[in-house]
Design an enzyme around this catalytic site. Structure first.
Site, PDB file in Angstrom:
ATOM      1  N   LYS A  44      69.137  94.753 -17.832  1.00 20.07           N
ATOM      2  CA  LYS A  44      68.817  95.557 -19.031  1.00 20.07           C
ATOM      3  C   LYS A  44      69.420  96.950 -18.926  1.00 20.07           C
ATOM      4  O   LYS A  44      69.937  97.510 -19.905  1.00 20.07           O
ATOM      5  CB  LYS A  44      67.296  95.654 -19.207  1.00 20.07           C
ATOM      6  CG  LYS A  44      66.627  94.309 -19.407  1.00 20.07           C
ATOM      7  CD  LYS A  44      65.114  94.350 -19.193  1.00 20.07           C
ATOM      8  CE  LYS A  44      64.597  92.925 -19.062  1.00 20.07           C
ATOM      9  NZ  LYS A  44      63.197  92.872 -18.612  1.00 20.07           N
ATOM     10  N   THR A  57      65.667  91.414 -13.052  1.00 11.93           N
ATOM     11  CA  THR A  57      66.154  91.260 -14.433  1.00 11.93           C
ATOM     12  C   THR A  57      66.283  92.612 -15.124  1.00 11.93           C
ATOM     13  O   THR A  57      67.098  92.765 -16.035  1.00 11.93           O
ATOM     14  CB  THR A  57      65.238  90.326 -15.260  1.00 11.93           C
ATOM     15  OG1 THR A  57      63.881  90.621 -14.943  1.00 11.93           O
ATOM     16  CG2 THR A  57      65.525  88.876 -14.953  1.00 11.93           C
ATOM     17  N   LYS A 104      60.767  96.122  -2.394  1.00 12.24           N
ATOM     18  CA  LYS A 104      61.580  96.753  -3.436  1.00 12.24           C
ATOM     19  C   LYS A 104      61.979  98.184  -3.052  1.00 12.24           C
ATOM     20  O   LYS A 104      62.842  98.788  -3.664  1.00 12.24           O
ATOM     21  CB  LYS A 104      60.839  96.740  -4.770  1.00 12.24           C
ATOM     22  CG  LYS A 104      60.616  95.331  -5.332  1.00 12.24           C
ATOM     23  CD  LYS A 104      59.809  95.370  -6.630  1.00 12.24           C
ATOM     24  CE  LYS A 104      59.389  93.989  -7.121  1.00 12.24           C
ATOM     25  NZ  LYS A 104      60.458  93.267  -7.841  1.00 12.24           N
ATOM     26  N   HIS A 152      60.992  81.439  -7.337  1.00 13.30           N
ATOM     27  CA  HIS A 152      61.285  82.841  -7.668  1.00 13.30           C
ATOM     28  C   HIS A 152      61.199  83.781  -6.485  1.00 13.30           C
ATOM     29  O   HIS A 152      61.277  85.001  -6.663  1.00 13.30           O
ATOM     30  CB  HIS A 152      60.330  83.355  -8.746  1.00 13.30           C
ATOM     31  CG  HIS A 152      60.519  82.714 -10.073  1.00 13.30           C
ATOM     32  ND1 HIS A 152      61.318  83.254 -11.046  1.00 13.30           N
ATOM     33  CD2 HIS A 152      60.017  81.567 -10.577  1.00 13.30           C
ATOM     34  CE1 HIS A 152      61.293  82.471 -12.114  1.00 13.30           C
ATOM     35  NE2 HIS A 152      60.513  81.434 -11.846  1.00 13.30           N
ATOM     36  N   LYS A 173      59.590  98.952 -11.829  1.00 15.16           N
ATOM     37  CA  LYS A 173      59.358  97.566 -11.405  1.00 15.16           C
ATOM     38  C   LYS A 173      58.013  97.532 -10.710  1.00 15.16           C
ATOM     39  O   LYS A 173      57.438  98.587 -10.416  1.00 15.16           O
ATOM     40  CB  LYS A 173      60.457  97.079 -10.469  1.00 15.16           C
ATOM     41  CG  LYS A 173      60.818  98.062  -9.350  1.00 15.16           C
ATOM     42  CD  LYS A 173      61.978  97.579  -8.508  1.00 15.16           C
ATOM     43  CE  LYS A 173      63.334  97.857  -9.108  1.00 15.16           C
ATOM     44  NZ  LYS A 173      64.036  96.677  -9.606  1.00 15.16           N
ATOM     45  N   ARG A 174      57.501  96.317 -10.424  1.00 17.01           N
ATOM     46  CA  ARG A 174      56.268  96.232  -9.662  1.00 17.01           C
ATOM     47  C   ARG A 174      56.420  96.989  -8.340  1.00 17.01           C
ATOM     48  O   ARG A 174      57.500  97.028  -7.765  1.00 17.01           O
ATOM     49  CB  ARG A 174      55.910  94.768  -9.378  1.00 17.01           C
ATOM     50  CG  ARG A 174      55.364  94.036 -10.579  1.00 17.01           C
ATOM     51  CD  ARG A 174      54.144  94.726 -11.157  1.00 17.01           C
ATOM     52  NE  ARG A 174      53.045  94.696 -10.236  1.00 17.01           N
ATOM     53  CZ  ARG A 174      52.004  93.885 -10.330  1.00 17.01           C
ATOM     54  NH1 ARG A 174      51.897  93.053 -11.329  1.00 17.01           N
ATOM     55  NH2 ARG A 174      51.028  93.915  -9.428  1.00 17.01           N
TER      56      ARG A 174
HETATM   57  C1  26Q Z   1      51.296  83.706  -5.234  1.00 19.45           C
HETATM   58  C2  26Q Z   1      50.226  83.268  -4.476  1.00 19.45           C
HETATM   59  C3  26Q Z   1      48.990  83.802  -4.651  1.00 19.45           C
HETATM   60  C4  26Q Z   1      48.820  84.786  -5.605  1.00 19.45           C
HETATM   61  C5  26Q Z   1      49.864  85.219  -6.370  1.00 19.45           C
HETATM   62  C6  26Q Z   1      51.129  84.679  -6.190  1.00 19.45           C
HETATM   63  C7  26Q Z   1      52.251  85.163  -6.984  1.00 19.45           C
HETATM   64  C8  26Q Z   1      52.071  85.882  -8.134  1.00 19.45           C
HETATM   65  C9  26Q Z   1      53.133  86.358  -8.867  1.00 19.45           C
HETATM   66  C10 26Q Z   1      53.547  84.937  -6.584  1.00 19.45           C
HETATM   67  C11 26Q Z   1      54.614  85.415  -7.316  1.00 19.45           C
HETATM   68  C12 26Q Z   1      54.424  86.142  -8.467  1.00 19.45           C
HETATM   69  C13 26Q Z   1      55.512  86.711  -9.239  1.00 19.45           C
HETATM   70  C14 26Q Z   1      56.762  86.683  -8.863  1.00 19.45           C
HETATM   71  C15 26Q Z   1      57.847  87.302  -9.614  1.00 19.45           C
HETATM   72  O1  26Q Z   1      57.656  87.935 -10.647  1.00 19.45           O
HETATM   73  N1  26Q Z   1      59.071  87.160  -9.109  1.00 19.45           N
HETATM   74  C16 26Q Z   1      60.240  87.732  -9.725  1.00 19.45           C
HETATM   75  O2  26Q Z   1      60.800  86.761 -10.583  1.00 19.45           O
HETATM   76  C17 26Q Z   1      61.882  87.294 -11.307  1.00 19.45           C
HETATM   77  C18 26Q Z   1      62.321  86.250 -12.300  1.00 19.45           C
HETATM   78  O3  26Q Z   1      62.949  85.200 -11.630  1.00 19.45           O
HETATM   79  C19 26Q Z   1      62.990  87.740 -10.376  1.00 19.45           C
HETATM   80  O4  26Q Z   1      63.987  88.357 -11.143  1.00 19.45           O
HETATM   81  C20 26Q Z   1      62.455  88.722  -9.349  1.00 19.45           C
HETATM   82  O5  26Q Z   1      63.464  89.024  -8.398  1.00 19.45           O
HETATM   83  C21 26Q Z   1      61.248  88.133  -8.665  1.00 19.45           C
HETATM   84  O6  26Q Z   1      60.671  89.084  -7.800  1.00 19.45           O
END
Ligand code: 26Q
Length: 798
Positions: free
Chosen positions: A648, A644, A542, A349, A536-537
């Site tokens: 929407k 995503t 971003k 992702h 968004k986050r």
């Molecule tokens: C990794 C290592 C250590 C701690 C936390 C993490 C971690 C936590 C959350 C890494 C990634 C996430 C979340 C990622 C995420 O939400 N990515 C999003 O995924 C969506 C669905 O595929 C995409 O549409 C977004 O572009 C993408 O940012």
């Protein structure tokens, strides 16, 4: 499901009487919600049982979606809609003189996720049931969801989010008979039996009980009920003496206490590794158990089971599966490995390297001693195999699982599985060309794209009733069951009546949001203004800050010339920052202080408003997204894997203002260049800077007086109360050379914002664009995305 209004009223009253011993007039909205949810459970429980029986009988292949996040939001309306009872129940409540909205709002969002990745997992659960595939979720039952965000003095404050009370969630069922045990820590050595076979002997391991809580996942009007299984942890009674104090017990409870424990310290990182392993091991153990009930050979398990690894968080799965097959069930290494690779698949992702998980080998060995040995063996064989094939040593080194004293989880997922996919076309190309290039050269057949999707039913039928009714009027109701019928709207995009009617739909949604804005922030916004939304986050890539730079530019324009001819604009933000992410929190503070400055400056003539809505979450998105005129998707090209929310917004008629990043590119392909507003650098421009090392933000700043004045506003007192935050932002942009190239994109962004202003003045043209977006949004249904996963990765039958 066929239930008449009268029957429903009887069932609902019975539930209220039997379960809560209360009458409708005495019940609180929350009690009414509980009774309603329990009534629904009674309706779908027989279907749920039947599903289980059918699957056992037919022995169809099942896909298990392993994810550390699931973000369904509220479940009531989805469940009602999918059972075909939403209208019936709304009418029944009207008859009973109960306000449906008040009752539904007492449901706490199920927020076991941060953002896109978790929401996608929840969408896939809905779509798996809707398409009829046997696809089950596997995750953790966190006691607290993602933190509840409050804004105090402009700062983000994080409060706990206890999403269920002492009785648990109404949607879940505890399944004690499916308990399993998970081993952690201790020592392991290998003992040879008389035949020379080695078996591992564990000493001093901690053994924890994993208890599943199942949440039904209903398909849309198809009587299919799948399962989302969330694991909780308990201390086995026989081990109670090992945990004599409250503190001892709490350390165990902590395993499922919160999503993403703070990993800035060693203790937090260890906890996170335990979480990941706990959920993966528990899930895999149950899967093998239930497979064996069919009396089929274990080495053929991949014929009946697919395990999907959602990002690297469950990527210990191939190693744990090997441990179970070899140690616990006695398969040979080679047979077990073949079965493992054919069973596992992985979705990436993100291309941001800091999000690709790596574990310190020492920590990994300490927490998971036996799995560590297996990882070493996987790595050893991988290296030997490739070397024997004559693969160059540097390629082997770059792709192996264990190196530099770290375990590379993405590498384990790729080597231990048969499929790797990205989440939008560009993202998959970047994985192949760049992030995972060495793997792509070795195993091109593993790579494929699966562009993300959304559950469109939630964003239309649930979140935007007015839009849904208007669509019925223009194109009939078939779109509600088959979203591809939306394309019929293309015939009416030039119809002036359609344009006027859908304009009113948007105004209705804006009025609803305006009311919420006024009630929660005290800011009054005009419905004639363009609602310009970025939700968004909060993350540097971003580029919420680029949006801020433009707002400050408009502020100065209006200060210089209060008569400036512009369509009034309301900039709406919603964003949570990770608790330890200092820069992101500073951006939130700055947005809030900028909002204070602007909203209270009467000389601006109400042309500019800024609103930060606290605690952005799925249920708030349902209020915000239908009200948007402009969808801000302005990440630095190449950095947003897909996005995503962009889908929407498109589906509810906002115009996308975007860089050529993630799925924005595919939205453009659907609507055509005239119906989207694109700006800025593309991925090649970005990569060129990386190659040439020639980006110099200070140079841009010094040569662009407008931009300079905007950036100086962070540090010269223009925006009150942001001393250190303003400085931090200034330094990020100028001293630290603006990692995400905001400055280079600034002029282009300002220019397209002017385009938006011009376009909005021509209502007919704007509404045509809006209608083209709605009409072509069927492309992004997660039902179709799931069809592709099912066919091309998991090989499921319907
Ligand atoms: C990794 C290592 C250590 C701690 C936390 C993490 C971690 C936590 C959350 C890494 C990634 C996430 C979340 C990622 C995420 O939400 N990515 C999003 O995924 C969506 C669905 O595929 C995409 O549409 C977004 O572009 C993408 O940012």
């Amino acid at each position: 499901m066929q239930v008449t209004k009268e029957q429903f009223i009887r069932d609902f009253k019975d539930t209220l009487h039997e379960e809560q011993q209360i009458k409708i007039i005495d019940a609180t909205p929350r009690e009414l919600f509980i009774a309603l949810a329990k009534t629904l459970r009674k309706y779908y429980t027989p279907l749920w049982l039947e599903r289980r029986r059918d699957l056992e009988k037919e022995q169809k292949k099942i896909a298990y979606y392993f994810s550390i996040e699931f973000l369904p939001g509220r479940m009531l309306e989805t469940n009602l809609l999918n059972l075909g009872l939403l209208e019936t129940v709304k009418e029944a409540f009207a008859d009973l003189d109960l306000d449906f909205d008040t009752i539904k709002e007492t449901e706490h969002d199920m927020a076991l996720g941060n953002g896109g990745l978790g929401r996608l997992a929840a969408a896939f659960m809905d779509s798996l049931a809707t398409t009829g595939y046997a696809g089950f979720g596997n995750g953790l039952r966190y006691r607290y969801g993602l933190f509840k965000q409050r804004i105090v003095d402009g700062y983000q404050v994080e409060l706990p989010d206890p999403w269920f009370d002492s009785t648990g969630s109404v949607w879940e069922t505890r399944k004690d008979h499916d308990n399993v045990y998970v081993k952690l820590y201790g020592d392991v050595y290998l003992q040879a039996d008389d035949a020379g076979n080695l078996t591992p002997v564990y000493q001093g391991a901690q053994i924890l009980r994993a208890v599943p809580y199942d949440v039904a996942q209903l398909g849309f009007e198809n009587d299919t009920v799948n399962n989302l299984r969330l694991w909780d942890v308990e201390i086995p009674e026989e081990d109670e003496l090992r945990y004599p104090t409250i503190a001892d017990r709490r350390r165990i409870e902590d395993i499922t206490a919160v999503l993403y424990p703070d990993d800035s310290n060693a203790q937090g990182r260890e906890l996170r590794l335990v979480q990941e392993y706990f959920m993966t091991s528990a899930g895999l153990q149950t899967i093998i158990r239930s497979y064996l009930k069919m009396n089929l050979p274990l080495e053929d398990i991949y014929q009946k089971v697919a395990v999907h690894i959602n990002d690297t968080h469950p990527a210990v799965a191939p190693a744990e599966f090997m441990r179970l097959l070899v140690d616990e069930y006695g398969l040979s290494w080679d047979k077990a490995w073949q079965a493992t690779v054919k069973t596992m698949s992985y979705t990436n992702h993100t291309i941001l390297s800091e999000a690709l998980e790596k574990w310190d080998a020492g920590l990994f060995k300490y927490v998971l001693p036996r799995v560590y040995q297996i990882v070493l063996e996987i790595d050893r064989r991988y290296v030997a195999d490739l070397a024997a094939k004559g693969v160059a040593p540097d390629v082997i080194e770059a792709t192996r699982v264990v190196k530099d004293n770290q375990i590379h989880m993405a590498h384990l997922a790729i080597i231990g599985g048969h499929s790797v996919n990205g989440v939008a076309k560009l993202h998959t190309e970047l994985l192949k060309e760049d992030t995972l290039h060495a793997f792509y050269q070795l195993f091109p057949e593993k790579f494929n794209n699966k562009t993300n999707g959304i559950v469109q039913r939630r964003w239309t039928q649930i979140a935007d009733e007015a839009l849904s009714n208007e669509l019925d009027k223009w194109i009939g109701k078939e779109w509600r069951t088959d979203i591809h019928h939306l394309r019929k709207l293309n015939a009416f995009v030039d119809d002036e009546q359609a344009q006027a009617d859908f304009y009113q739909v948007k105004q209705t949604a804006k009025a609803r949001l305006a009311k919420y804005i006024f009630e929660t922030t005290g800011v009054e916004v005009s419905l004639d203004a363009i609602f310009d939304v970025q939700v968004k986050r909060l993350h540097a890539y971003k580029r919420q800050l680029l949006n801020v730079l433009h707002i400050i530019k408009l502020y100065w324009d209006l200060k210089d010339n209060p008569e400036k001819d512009m369509v009034p604009r309301v900039f709406i933000f919603g964003a949570k920052a990770a608790p330890g992410y200092h820069f992101a929190k500073s951006v939130i503070k700055v947005i809030n202080e900028l909002a204070n400055l602007i909203n209270n400056d009467e000389t601006l003539g109400g042309k500019l408003k800024v609103v930060f809505l606290e605690n952005y979450r799925v249920s708030l998105a349902e209020l915000i997204i239908p009200a948007a005129n402009v969808s801000e998707q302005i990440s630095l090209a190449s950095k947003e894997a897909s996005g995503t929310s962009n889908m929407k917004f498109m589906m509810t008629g906002a115009i996308t203002l975007a860089t050529l990043d993630g799925a924005n590119i595919e939205i453009k392909d659907e609507v055509g260049e005239d119906n989207i507003v694109i700006f800025g650098m593309d991925k090649d421009d970005v990569y060129e800077h990386y190659q040439k090392h020639d980006y110099y933000s200070r140079g841009i700043y010094e040569n662009n007086p407008t931009l300079k004045r905007v950036i100086d506003s962070f540090v010269n007192g223009t925006i009150p109360n942001i001393q250190s935050e303003g400085m931090e932002i200034y330094e990020t942009l100028i001293t630290h050379n603006d990692e995400y190239f905001l400055l280079e994109d600034f002029d282009a962004y300002v220019k397209v914002q002017e385009t938006i202003d011009k376009l909005y003045r021509n209502r007919s043209h704007w509404m045509k664009m809006s209608l083209v977006n709605i009409a072509n949004s069927d492309k992004f249904t997660s039902d179709d995305t799931i069809e592709e996963y099912a066919r091309e990765i998991w090989h499921l039958e319907k």
